[in-house]
Design a protein around this motif. Structure first.
Motif, PDB file in Angstrom:
ATOM      1  N   CYS A 299      35.684  36.723  34.550  1.00 24.94           N
ATOM      2  CA  CYS A 299      36.003  38.128  33.971  1.00 24.94           C
ATOM      3  C   CYS A 299      37.340  38.554  34.059  1.00 24.94           C
ATOM      4  N   LYS A 300      38.356  37.949  34.861  1.00 31.22           N
ATOM      5  CA  LYS A 300      39.756  38.038  34.817  1.00 31.22           C
ATOM      6  C   LYS A 300      39.964  36.838  34.082  1.00 31.22           C
ATOM      7  N   ARG A 301      41.152  36.506  33.739  1.00 32.11           N
ATOM      8  CA  ARG A 301      41.591  35.429  33.122  1.00 32.11           C
ATOM      9  C   ARG A 301      41.448  34.055  34.112  1.00 32.11           C
ATOM     10  N   LEU A 302      40.905  33.056  33.612  1.00 35.44           N
ATOM     11  CA  LEU A 302      40.777  32.154  34.427  1.00 35.44           C
ATOM     12  C   LEU A 302      42.028  31.542  35.147  1.00 35.44           C
ATOM     13  N   VAL A 303      42.219  31.277  36.118  1.00 40.22           N
ATOM     14  CA  VAL A 303      43.398  30.396  36.667  1.00 40.22           C
ATOM     15  C   VAL A 303      43.048  29.070  36.463  1.00 40.22           C
ATOM     16  N   ILE A 304      43.984  28.053  35.883  1.00 34.54           N
ATOM     17  CA  ILE A 304      43.543  26.944  35.615  1.00 34.54           C
ATOM     18  C   ILE A 304      44.619  25.905  36.470  1.00 34.54           C
ATOM     19  N   SER A 305      44.112  25.461  37.321  1.00 34.84           N
ATOM     20  CA  SER A 305      45.108  24.423  38.270  1.00 34.84           C
ATOM     21  C   SER A 305      44.337  23.408  38.836  1.00 34.84           C
ATOM     22  N   PRO A 306      45.049  22.158  38.954  1.00 33.12           N
ATOM     23  CA  PRO A 306      44.525  21.174  39.554  1.00 33.12           C
ATOM     24  C   PRO A 306      44.598  21.252  41.119  1.00 33.12           C
ATOM     25  N   ASP A 307      45.531  21.979  41.501  1.00 30.27           N
ATOM     26  CA  ASP A 307      45.847  21.718  42.960  1.00 30.27           C
ATOM     27  C   ASP A 307      46.108  23.171  43.841  1.00 30.27           C
ATOM     28  N   PHE A 308      45.673  24.282  43.190  1.00 36.74           N
ATOM     29  CA  PHE A 308      45.878  25.600  43.780  1.00 36.74           C
ATOM     30  C   PHE A 308      44.977  25.738  45.196  1.00 36.74           C
ATOM     31  N   TYR A 309      44.029  25.181  45.344  1.00 39.34           N
ATOM     32  CA  TYR A 309      42.996  25.233  46.251  1.00 39.34           C
ATOM     33  C   TYR A 309      43.769  24.205  47.469  1.00 39.34           C
ATOM     34  N   GLU A 310      44.206  22.993  47.059  1.00 40.35           N
ATOM     35  CA  GLU A 310      44.833  22.165  47.926  1.00 40.35           C
ATOM     36  C   GLU A 310      46.116  22.911  48.507  1.00 40.35           C
ATOM     37  N   ALA A 311      46.865  23.604  47.568  1.00 39.37           N
ATOM     38  CA  ALA A 311      48.041  24.187  48.274  1.00 39.37           C
ATOM     39  C   ALA A 311      47.929  25.232  49.228  1.00 39.37           C
ATOM     40  N   ILE A 312      46.853  26.089  49.006  1.00 38.90           N
ATOM     41  CA  ILE A 312      46.723  27.238  49.708  1.00 38.90           C
ATOM     42  C   ILE A 312      45.843  26.543  51.163  1.00 38.90           C
ATOM     43  N   GLY A 350      52.358  40.512  37.286  1.00 38.61           N
ATOM     44  CA  GLY A 350      52.050  40.593  35.972  1.00 38.61           C
ATOM     45  C   GLY A 350      52.841  41.559  35.036  1.00 38.61           C
ATOM     46  N   PHE A 351      52.225  41.883  34.084  1.00 39.31           N
ATOM     47  CA  PHE A 351      53.052  42.657  32.872  1.00 39.31           C
ATOM     48  C   PHE A 351      52.483  43.777  32.595  1.00 39.31           C
ATOM     49  N   LEU A 352      53.284  44.819  31.979  1.00 37.83           N
ATOM     50  CA  LEU A 352      52.671  45.840  31.310  1.00 37.83           C
ATOM     51  C   LEU A 352      52.192  45.335  29.752  1.00 37.83           C
ATOM     52  N   VAL A 353      50.953  45.327  29.651  1.00 41.26           N
ATOM     53  CA  VAL A 353      50.380  44.558  28.540  1.00 41.26           C
ATOM     54  C   VAL A 353      50.188  45.259  27.317  1.00 41.26           C
ATOM     55  N   ASN A 461      38.719  44.299  37.512  1.00 40.64           N
ATOM     56  CA  ASN A 461      39.746  44.824  36.765  1.00 40.64           C
ATOM     57  C   ASN A 461      40.586  43.791  36.566  1.00 40.64           C
ATOM     58  N   SER A 462      41.136  43.849  35.166  1.00 35.41           N
ATOM     59  CA  SER A 462      41.909  42.823  34.689  1.00 35.41           C
ATOM     60  C   SER A 462      42.884  43.749  33.527  1.00 35.41           C
ATOM     61  N   TRP A 463      43.984  42.586  33.210  1.00 35.06           N
ATOM     62  CA  TRP A 463      44.831  43.174  32.450  1.00 35.06           C
ATOM     63  C   TRP A 463      44.078  43.041  30.909  1.00 35.06           C
ATOM     64  N   TYR A 464      42.922  42.474  30.822  1.00 34.65           N
ATOM     65  CA  TYR A 464      42.487  42.223  29.543  1.00 34.65           C
ATOM     66  C   TYR A 464      41.603  43.572  29.213  1.00 34.65           C
ATOM     67  N   LEU A 465      41.581  44.559  30.284  1.00 33.44           N
ATOM     68  CA  LEU A 465      40.789  45.940  29.933  1.00 33.44           C
ATOM     69  C   LEU A 465      41.781  47.095  29.587  1.00 33.44           C
ATOM     70  N   ASP A 466      41.761  47.636  28.700  1.00 30.71           N
ATOM     71  CA  ASP A 466      42.384  48.845  28.274  1.00 30.71           C
ATOM     72  C   ASP A 466      41.924  50.203  29.100  1.00 30.71           C
ATOM     73  N   ALA A 472      41.048  44.553  25.701  1.00 34.39           N
ATOM     74  CA  ALA A 472      42.127  44.559  24.714  1.00 34.39           C
ATOM     75  C   ALA A 472      42.456  43.030  24.183  1.00 34.39           C
ATOM     76  N   SER A 473      41.428  42.591  23.438  1.00 38.33           N
ATOM     77  CA  SER A 473      41.516  41.220  23.024  1.00 38.33           C
ATOM     78  C   SER A 473      40.496  40.996  21.721  1.00 38.33           C
ATOM     79  N   TRP A 474      40.496  39.899  21.144  1.00 40.95           N
ATOM     80  CA  TRP A 474      39.758  39.519  20.296  1.00 40.95           C
ATOM     81  C   TRP A 474      38.222  39.160  20.669  1.00 40.95           C
TER      82      TRP A 474
END
Ligand code: NAP
Length: 508
Positions: A299-312, A350-353, A461-466, A472-474
């Motif tokens: 629903c929000k942009r997927l986080v792609i990470s091989p090691d985030f869970y290990e790191a946290i 994040g950013f003002l998209v 809630n995500s930055w994809y939504l206006d 706000a996407s294709w």
């Protein structure tokens, strides 16, 4: 190569085959592309870049752990493949080097006016009057806005942040003078940036605090390195390299891009399963519970990470889920009353998209202001053209495919489309062209309708939504994007030609 010429008379501008002058705003990935493609067709082009070097987002972002989670070989220009990527997903510095190298190899540098920000664009006499911050002025037949999407940082006003004794900065304004080893580091946010920071910084910190407002779904993707043998093969055999690009592209488009626009599809269910399995690798049940999102996968942009869970789960890491109350000289205080003492505070917020070319003032036909047209949010026909803003087109503009696509491929389709419209001007078929109001309305209606089936509207809630809650996407398939950008449907464009009085225009 055609040199940027003096401003012509309107008579001259109606002459078929005459030289066209195009301004490109921004020298990032899309601006470099536009300059190369314009020059290939012998179209005079002037690139404006507000900073002192090329690379756009890859120049701006220098944070530790910076990488691109789109496969590197797909994230390259089709005309400048790179057999030497080190791994499936490239590091930020390697990507910046790649764009700098392409710009150099294709001679883009001399076309760029560096350190000069375009502040005003006004449509007049069938073209664009352009003004920069330094006072420079010029006139162009056509403008291509290649100003990027994730550009203006979102810097929330956390109470007390100005009194913080340590170093505080946004992820895109990384302060490399600040020592990180053995320090107490806090990162606010849990998006793709924060996840990469977490993986990069946890082990070197004395204590690493991740301030999470919303948990994220994380897809694990191993960043497989390419061997020297593989790189040599790609160098010697461009066909093999092209095959690899196709495989990576198909995998993402069929397995991911199309899945998120059709919740419940088998491809979507597969991604959902993989994210749940990844989350299940978190060993401590309480930490796992706190890391579990309360909305659907992707629903929000997927986080792609091989090691985030290990790191946290590293002994240095602290996941803070109590909301931030304020910042104090010694750290961040959360709503539960705890003061998290810190030396460094990073806003990965994040950013003002919705900015795109703004704050540049853009005034279209009859004085219409882009800020007013976009008061409810940015829109553009096929993400490229805004009615009443003739000869003004976006690359990676509003509602362009975003997320886990290769924005390089997206921009490549768009520039080829735009060049076809420029060709009409060069051939003297018309002097100005922009989407009709009706085409814009119809496109937007269909886009919003398609949005209802996407995962982006399933409750997060995500930055994809206006502002209206529309992604706000294709919202269609990527194949449709490729199809629609093959050639302009000329009936969707208003085309005019200058009368000899230079100010009147006749619809043709
Ligand atoms: P983001 O995805 O917009 O994430 C911003 C984070 O800051 C969110 O976790 C948000 O929380 C949090 N936040 C914002 N304001 C806050 C506040 N006032 N208090 C507490 N938390 C706050 O930003 P990003 O991580 O920089 O990523 C932006 C985009 O850049 C990505 O979606 C992606 O498209 C691109 N990117 C790509 C890569 C890549 O590898 N390709 C890497 C980095 C970035 P909420 O979730 O609660 O709003």
């Amino acid at each position: 190569m055609i040199k940027v010429a003096d401003i012509e008379t309107s008579e001259e501008r109606r002459r078929p085959g005459r030289p066209i002058r195009v301004a490109v705003i921004g020298a990032g990935m899309a601006g470099i592309l536009a300059a190369i493609k314009l020059r290939e067709r012998n179209i005079a082009c002037q690139v404006y870049e507000k900073r002192d070097s090329v690379g756009g987002t890859w120049r701006e972002n220098t944070y530790p752990g910076l990488a691109c989670d789109v496969a590197a070989h797909w994230y390259t220009y089709a005309f400048a493949r790179n057999p030497d990527w080190n791994s499936l997903m490239a590091k930020g510095e390697d990507i910046r080097d790649y764009f700098e190298r392409v710009a150099r190899d294709f001679g883009v540098g001399p076309l760029i006016r560096f350190n000069d920000e375009v502040v005003n664009l006004t449509y007049e006499n069938g073209g664009w009057d352009l003004r920069t911050a330094s006072g420079h002025a010029d006139w162009f037949d056509f403008v291509i806005a290649a100003t990027g999407v994730l550009h203006h940082p979102n810097i929330p006003d956390f109470p007390g942040i100005k009194n913080f004794k340590g170093a505080a900065f946004h992820s895109v304004r990384w302060d490399h003078d600040v020592e990180l080893d053995g320090k107490r580091i806090g990162v606010i946010g849990t998006g793709s940036t924060a996840a990469q920071l977490t993986s990069a910084l946890v082990a070197k910190s004395e204590r690493f605090h991740l301030f999470q407002r919303t948990a994220q779904w994380v897809l694990s993707r191993e960043n497989v390195p390419y061997t020297e043998e593989e790189k040599a093969k790609f160098r010697e055999d461009p066909a093999a390299l092209e095959e690899l690009v196709e495989q990576l592209r198909d995998k993402t488009i069929n397995g991911f891009a199309n899945a998120v626009i059709q919740v419940g599809s088998p491809e979507y269910k597969e991604i959902e399963k993989l994210c749940h399995e990844n989350l299940a690798t978190v060993r401590d049940p309480d930490l796992r519970r706190r890391l579990t999102p309360d909305y659907r996968v992707a629903c929000k942009r997927l986080v792609i990470s091989p090691d985030f869970y290990e790191a946290i789960q590293h002994p240095n890491a602290v996941l803070v889920t109590s909301p931030i109350k304020n910042v104090e000289p010694d750290g961040v205080r959360t709503a539960d009353g705890v003061l998290h003492e810190l030396d460094v505070l990073v806003l990965a917020t994040g950013f003002l998209v919705d900015r795109f070319i703004r704050p540049t003032k853009v005034i279209g036909r009859d004085g219409v202001d882009l800020d007013d047209v976009w008061a409810d949010g940015p829109q553009a026909y096929l993400s490229m053209s805004v009615p009443n803003f003739p000869n003004f087109f976006f690359l990676n503009g509003p509602n362009s495919p975003v997320g886990n696509f290769s924005l390089v491929e997206v921009a490549q389709h768009q520039i080829e489309y735009i060049l076809q419209l420029i060709e009409g001007i060069r051939q003297g078929d018309y002097t100005e062209v922009s989407a009709t109001e009706e085409a814009m309305r119809e496109f937007e209606k269909e886009r919003c309708e398609a949005a209802k089936k996407t995962v982006w509207v399933t409750g997060c809630n995500s930055w994809y939504l206006d502002k209206q809650g529309v992604p706000a996407s294709w919202t269609f398939t990527f194949d449709r994007f490729v199809e629609e950008t093959k050639a302009p449907r000329m009936q969707d464009f208003e085309k005019k030609t200058l009368s000899s009085s230079a100010t009147e225009a006749a619809v043709i």
